[in-house]
Design an enzyme around this catalytic site. Structure first.
Site, PDB file in Angstrom:
ATOM      1  N   ARG A  88      -7.583  -4.124  -8.531  1.00 56.53           N
ATOM      2  CA  ARG A  88      -7.955  -3.311  -7.705  1.00 56.53           C
ATOM      3  C   ARG A  88      -6.761  -1.758  -8.487  1.00 56.53           C
ATOM      4  O   ARG A  88      -7.058  -0.889  -7.178  1.00 56.53           O
ATOM      5  CB  ARG A  88      -7.649  -3.424  -5.933  1.00 56.53           C
ATOM      6  CG  ARG A  88      -8.574  -4.987  -6.031  1.00 56.53           C
ATOM      7  CD  ARG A  88      -9.616  -4.532  -4.309  1.00 56.53           C
ATOM      8  NE  ARG A  88      -8.407  -5.318  -3.671  1.00 56.53           N
ATOM      9  CZ  ARG A  88      -8.720  -4.795  -2.393  1.00 56.53           C
ATOM     10  NH1 ARG A  88      -9.351  -3.821  -1.955  1.00 56.53           N
ATOM     11  NH2 ARG A  88      -7.456  -5.312  -1.432  1.00 56.53           N
ATOM     12  N   ASP A  89      -5.765  -2.336  -9.148  1.00 52.24           N
ATOM     13  CA  ASP A  89      -4.516  -1.058  -8.846  1.00 52.24           C
ATOM     14  C   ASP A  89      -4.884  -1.223 -10.298  1.00 52.24           C
ATOM     15  O   ASP A  89      -3.311  -1.159 -11.088  1.00 52.24           O
ATOM     16  CB  ASP A  89      -4.318  -1.119  -8.147  1.00 52.24           C
ATOM     17  CG  ASP A  89      -3.380   0.222  -7.400  1.00 52.24           C
ATOM     18  OD1 ASP A  89      -4.153   1.218  -8.147  1.00 52.24           O
ATOM     19  OD2 ASP A  89      -1.906   0.046  -7.629  1.00 52.24           O
TER      20      ASP A  89
END
Length: 247
Positions: A88-89
């Site tokens: 997610r990042d």
């Protein structure tokens, strides 16, 4: 907090040479801090965007090895571990360089774990502007495919030496790097996109492959994006990536 700690303990069991190993967590002044192994060369971000001196400019060979390493780490997270891990990042500042300048994906503070074959439930949208897949705004569902999108933006960033948004050479400050690259590639001037600090010292075939993978992965429609397994096959030369459709 209990759920968070359970996830940290799980992530601490991830073992892959392309991931920064999470050693544990501690509490400090009421905050939970994650403790990772030390990466002597810091984050990739500073080499791509702050390196004014020639000795800090990464060579093409180093860049291509970093791209392959992060692809391999993501394949492990998405398909090869006991659970599906969506990071997610993914971005240059979360890729750390070890003593041999190998890229390793770090910062699992936003990661989500779920069982293979299960649809992830929607959560609030997290991540970094410029790396967020368009469907996240609609559904909030972080999936391996949204990680693939961020990876695509990351590949373009490493190849072009430019951030995913705020391209300096245009009046429109919000131009996405992917749009700019696609425009150049379609006009046959893909060489203009490769980081000028390389001074033309790069493998043309590999650079074109990297741009192509970056564009395929950051496709606006999730169904058109490759999986990380396919990306590894492209990078290893096992299969040819599909041609970019000019739409």
């Amino acid at each position: 907090v209990k759920g968070f700690i359970a996830e940290i303990v799980s992530i601490g069991r991830l073992q892959n040479r392309n991931l920064v190993h999470l050693l544990g967590y501690c509490r400090r002044k009421g905050e939970l801090l994650l403790v990772y192994e030390y990466m002597p060369n810091g984050s990739l971000d500073k080499y791509l965007h702050n390196g004014k001196e020639d000795n800090s400019v990464l060579s093409w060979t180093q860049r291509f090895r970093i791209i392959k390493g992060i692809a391999s780490g993501l394949l492990y997270l998405h398909e090869e571990w006991e659970k599906v891990v969506v990071h997610r990042d993914i971005k240059a500042s979360n890729v750390l360089l070890d003593d041999e300048m190998n890229g390793r994906l770090g910062d699992f503070g936003l990661a989500r774990l779920y069982d293979h074959g299960v649809d992830p439930q929607s959560t609030h949208v997290v991540g970094t502007i410029g790396y967020l897949a368009p469907e996240l705004a609609r559904s909030g569902n972080a999936t391996p495919s949204t990680d693939v999108f961020a990876f695509g933006m990351f590949v373009l960033e490493v190849t072009c030496g430019q951030r995913p948004v705020d391209h300096q050479n245009t009046q429109d400050s919000q131009l996405m790097l992917a749009d700019w690259v696609l425009d150049k590639v379609q006009n046959g001037s893909f060489g203009d996109t490769v980081d000028a600090r390389l001074k033309g010292m790069y493998d043309v075939r590999e650079a074109y492959l990297a741009l192509k993978i970056g564009l395929l992965c950051s496709h606006p429609f999730p169904s058109e994006r490759p999986t990380m397994r396919q990306v590894m096959q492209y990078l290893d030369g096992e299969i040819e990536p599909p041609d970019l459709s000019l739409e």
